[in-house]
Enzyme design. Structure first.
Site, PDB file in Angstrom:
ATOM      1  CE  LYS A 117     -14.048  -4.166 -13.630  1.00 25.35           C
ATOM      2  NZ  LYS A 117     -14.549  -2.820 -13.276  1.00 25.35           N
TER       3      LYS A 117
ATOM      4  CB  SER B   2      -0.858  -0.018   1.272  1.00 23.58           C
ATOM      5  OG  SER B   2      -1.437   1.252   1.490  1.00 23.58           O
ATOM      6  NE  ARG B   3      -2.018   5.442  -2.406  1.00 23.67           N
ATOM      7  CZ  ARG B   3      -3.043   6.257  -2.584  1.00 23.67           C
ATOM      8  NH1 ARG B   3      -2.892   7.337  -3.316  1.00 23.67           N
ATOM      9  NH2 ARG B   3      -4.215   6.007  -2.052  1.00 23.67           N
TER      10      ARG B   3
HETATM   11  N1  LIG Z   1     -13.383  -7.415 -10.524  1.00 24.32           N
HETATM   12  C1  LIG Z   1     -14.323  -6.684  -9.981  1.00 24.32           C
HETATM   13  O1  LIG Z   1     -15.426  -7.130  -9.682  1.00 24.32           O
HETATM   14  C2  LIG Z   1     -14.036  -5.261  -9.680  1.00 24.32           C
HETATM   15  C3  LIG Z   1     -14.887  -4.588  -8.840  1.00 24.32           C
HETATM   16  C4  LIG Z   1     -14.543  -3.301  -8.491  1.00 24.32           C
HETATM   17  C5  LIG Z   1     -13.430  -2.712  -9.007  1.00 24.32           C
HETATM   18  N2  LIG Z   1     -12.630  -3.380  -9.890  1.00 24.32           N
HETATM   19  C6  LIG Z   1     -11.439  -2.724 -10.461  1.00 24.32           C
HETATM   20  O2  LIG Z   1     -10.442  -2.722  -9.457  1.00 24.32           O
HETATM   21  C7  LIG Z   1      -9.736  -1.497  -9.443  1.00 24.32           C
HETATM   22  C8  LIG Z   1      -9.787  -0.923  -8.033  1.00 24.32           C
HETATM   23  O3  LIG Z   1     -11.125  -0.671  -7.690  1.00 24.32           O
HETATM   24  P1  LIG Z   1     -11.613  -0.577  -6.149  1.00 24.32           P
HETATM   25  O4  LIG Z   1     -13.067  -0.318  -6.217  1.00 24.32           O
HETATM   26  O5  LIG Z   1     -11.107  -1.717  -5.355  1.00 24.32           O
HETATM   27  O6  LIG Z   1     -10.873   0.773  -5.724  1.00 24.32           O
HETATM   28  P2  LIG Z   1     -10.452   1.267  -4.273  1.00 24.32           P
HETATM   29  O7  LIG Z   1     -11.290   0.634  -3.218  1.00 24.32           O
HETATM   30  O8  LIG Z   1     -10.376   2.739  -4.334  1.00 24.32           O
HETATM   31  O9  LIG Z   1      -8.994   0.665  -4.096  1.00 24.32           O
HETATM   32  C9  LIG Z   1      -7.918   1.043  -4.940  1.00 24.32           C
HETATM   33  C10 LIG Z   1      -6.629   0.929  -4.173  1.00 24.32           C
HETATM   34  O10 LIG Z   1      -5.569   1.404  -4.996  1.00 24.32           O
HETATM   35  C11 LIG Z   1      -4.584   2.047  -4.208  1.00 24.32           C
HETATM   36  N3  LIG Z   1      -4.112   3.282  -4.857  1.00 24.32           N
HETATM   37  C12 LIG Z   1      -2.910   3.462  -5.435  1.00 24.32           C
HETATM   38  N4  LIG Z   1      -2.789   4.703  -5.925  1.00 24.32           N
HETATM   39  C13 LIG Z   1      -3.937   5.343  -5.666  1.00 24.32           C
HETATM   40  C14 LIG Z   1      -4.398   6.667  -5.913  1.00 24.32           C
HETATM   41  N5  LIG Z   1      -3.648   7.568  -6.534  1.00 24.32           N
HETATM   42  N6  LIG Z   1      -5.624   6.977  -5.493  1.00 24.32           N
HETATM   43  C15 LIG Z   1      -6.401   6.075  -4.870  1.00 24.32           C
HETATM   44  N7  LIG Z   1      -5.998   4.802  -4.596  1.00 24.32           N
HETATM   45  C16 LIG Z   1      -4.777   4.446  -4.992  1.00 24.32           C
HETATM   46  C17 LIG Z   1      -5.226   2.318  -2.873  1.00 24.32           C
HETATM   47  O11 LIG Z   1      -4.509   1.579  -1.942  1.00 24.32           O
HETATM   48  P3  LIG Z   1      -3.480   2.315  -0.955  1.00 24.32           P
HETATM   49  O12 LIG Z   1      -4.117   3.617  -0.555  1.00 24.32           O
HETATM   50  O13 LIG Z   1      -3.434   1.364   0.148  1.00 24.32           O
HETATM   51  O14 LIG Z   1      -2.222   2.451  -1.688  1.00 24.32           O
HETATM   52  C18 LIG Z   1      -6.626   1.789  -2.931  1.00 24.32           C
HETATM   53  O15 LIG Z   1      -6.977   1.018  -1.827  1.00 24.32           O
HETATM   54  C19 LIG Z   1     -10.381  -0.611 -10.512  1.00 24.32           C
HETATM   55  O16 LIG Z   1      -9.576  -0.593 -11.650  1.00 24.32           O
HETATM   56  C20 LIG Z   1     -11.712  -1.290 -10.820  1.00 24.32           C
HETATM   57  O17 LIG Z   1     -12.088  -1.210 -12.189  1.00 24.32           O
HETATM   58  C21 LIG Z   1     -12.916  -4.643 -10.207  1.00 24.32           C
END
Ligand SMILES: NC(=O)c1ccc[n+]([C@@H]2O[C@H](COP(=O)([O-])OP(=O)(O)OC[C@H]3O[C@@H](n4cnc5c(N)ncnc54)[C@H](OP(=O)(O)O)[C@@H]3O)[C@@H](O)[C@H]2O)c1
Length: 348
Positions: A112, A51-52
Site C-alpha cells: 500500500k 534487489s537492486r
Molecule cells: N504492510 C505494512 O505493514 C507495511 C509496513 C511498512 C511499510 N509498508 C509499505 O511497504 C513499502 C516499503 O516500505 P519499507 O518500510 O519496507 O521500506 P524499505 O525498508 O525502505 O524497503 C524498500 C525496499 O525497496 C527497494 N527499493 C527499490 N528502489 C528503491 C529506491 N529508489 N530507494 C529505496 N529503496 C528502493 C529497496 O530494496 P533494494 O535496495 O534491495 O533494491 C528497499 O529495501 C512502502 O510502500 C510502505 O508503504 C507496509
C-alpha cells in the site's frame, strides 16, 4: 438488536488455498516480515527475491532459504517458476514495478498504496484486466480476522445509523527515514494515511466531501494532515495523521445503537469493544497484538483468489483501492502536495 456474541471470522478452507511460488521485489523492512509470515504461517513457497543489489538479494535469500537471488526486478520476472510477485518497494515504485510484473504475466500483490494516485491505479487495473492476472493492494488489515468481524457487524447493522468515525495514526520517525524523502513520495498521506482513509471508506463508503489542512515537515515533504470527510449516509470521519509524534492510534465508530472502540493501533491485530448506546451490553474482541504474523491472511487470500481464477479480490477490490487514492488525491490537492512523478501532465 444487540447481538449475544460477535460474528465468527470467515476463512477459506485450507484445501481451497493452493501452494503458490512467490517472488519478492524490494527486500526491505516489510518484506522481511512478509517472508517470515509466509514461511512460518502459510503453506506458500518463496522461490525468488530481487534487489537492486545482488549481494542484498543473496543475503535475504540466505536468511529465508529462497533458491533464487536476482539482481533487478526483470531478472526475477523472467523466471517461469514465479507465479505471483509481492512488490515491497517505496511508494513511487509501486506503479512501474506493478506494471512490469503484470506485463510479464505475473499475478501481483502490491504494497500500500497501490500507486501514487488514482490515475496510476486505474492504469494498473487496465493492465491486470488486459493480462487476465490478479492485482491486489496489500492493505493487509482488510484481510485479518478483526476487520472481517467488524465488516460483518456493519453489514448486519448492529451499530445502527453511523454518525461519526474518529481515528488517528501518528508515528515518530527519525529524519533519515524514507518517509521524509521527497524523492520517494514521502509524507504521512500514502503511508500512515492509507490506513485512515481505507478504514473510513470501509465503514462509510467513498466520501462525498473532504476538508483537509496540512503542516509541512520540510520544504518538499508534508508532515501532518487533519481531515474531515462526509460520507453518503451522513457519517462524518475525523482523521489525523502525523509523522512528528506517536499518537494513540485508536479508532471509534459511533452509531445510533452502539459504539465500537478499537484500541491503538486500530488497524493492527488487537482488542476492540462494542457497547450498546444504553451502556447495558458490551462485547469484547481480544487477540494478541501479533501484528506481522497476521500478514499470513493477505498471503492466503491472494493464493485463494488465484486458485479460483479471480482477477480482483472480493475483499480489497481495485475499485476500493482507486476510491481510497481518489480521496488521497483530493487531500493532497487541498494541502498542495505534488509528487515528483506528477510534475508532468501524463502518468509517469
Ligand atoms: N504492510 C505494512 O505493514 C507495511 C509496513 C511498512 C511499510 N509498508 C509499505 O511497504 C513499502 C516499503 O516500505 P519499507 O518500510 O519496507 O521500506 P524499505 O525498508 O525502505 O524497503 C524498500 C525496499 O525497496 C527497494 N527499493 C527499490 N528502489 C528503491 C529506491 N529508489 N530507494 C529505496 N529503496 C528502493 C529497496 O530494496 P533494494 O535496495 O534491495 O533494491 C528497499 O529495501 C512502502 O510502500 C510502505 O508503504 C507496509
Amino acid at each position: 438488536m444487540f447481538p449475544s456474541t460477535l460474528p465468527v471470522h470467515r476463512r477459506p478452507a485450507a484445501s481451497d488455498i493452493p501452494a503458490l511460488r512467490w517472488g519478492i521485489v524490494g527486500p526491505g523492512w516489510i518484506a522481511d516480515h512478509f517472508a517470515n509470515a509466509l514461511r512460518h504461517h502459510t503453506q506458500q513457497r518463496l522461490v525468488a527475491v530481487s534487489s537492486r543489489s545482488k549481494a542484498k538479494a543473496e543475503a535475504f535469500a540466505r536468511k529465508w532459504e529462497i533458491p533464487h537471488a536476482c539482481e533487478g526486478i526483470d531478472a526475477l520476472l523472467s523466471r517461469d517458476e514465479v507465479d505471483v510477485v509481492y512488490i515491497a518497494t517505496p511508494h513511487n515504485h509501486h506503479y512501474p514495478d506493478g506494471l512490469r510484473a503484470l506485463g510479464a504475466g505475473k499475478h501481483v500483490l502490491i504494497e500500500k498504496p497501490l500507486a501514487l494516485n488514482a490515475l496510476q491505479a486505474a492504469a494498473l487495473q487496465q493492465e491486470a484486466c488486459r493480462q487476465n492476472r490478479l492485482c491486489v493492494e496489500a492493505m493487509w488489515c482488510d484481510f485479518t480476522p478483526k476487520y472481517d468481524v467488524i465488516r460483518q457487524l456493519l453489514e448486519d447493522g448492529v451499530l445502527g445509523d453511523l454518525h461519526t468515525l474518529i481515528a488517528d495514526h501518528g508515528e515518530f520517525f527519525t529524519p533519515d527515514h524514507r518517509i521524509f524523502n521527497a524523492d520517494l513520495a514521502g509524507g504521512p498521506m500514502l503511508d500512515l494515511g492509507s490506513y485512515l482513509l481505507g478504514f473510513s471508506g470501509l465503514v462509510g463508503g467513498a466520501p462525498d466531501s473532504i476538508v483537509a489542512t496540512g503542516q509541512p515537515a520540510t520544504d518538499r515533504v508534508n508532515g501532518q494532515i487533519s481531515m474531515l470527510l462526509t460520507h453518503p449516509q451522513g457519517m462524518h470521519s475525523v482523521l489525523n495523521t502525523t509523522l512528528f509524534s506517536n499518537t494513540p492510534g485508536r479508532a471509534v465508530i459511533a452509531g445510533r445503537d452502539a459504539t465500537l472502540v478499537l484500541d491503538g493501533q486500530f488497524y493492527a491485530p488487537g482488542n476492540f469493544r462494542l457497547t450498546s448506546s444504553d451502556n447495558q451490553h458490551t462485547l469484547h474482541w481480544q487477540e494478541p497484538a501479533n501484528r506481522y504474523t497476521q500478514l499470513c491472511h493477505e498471503i492466503e487470500h491472494i493464493a485463494w483468489c488465484i486458485g479460483r481464477g479471480l482477477t480482483d479480490s472480493p475483499v480489497r477490490s481495485l475499485a476500493t483501492s482507486i476510491a481510497t487514492l481518489t480521496a488521497m488525491d483530493e487531500v493532497r490537492r487541498q494541502i498542495g502536495v505534488v509528487f515528483n512523478e506528477e510534475q508532468t501532465a501524463t502518468i509517469q
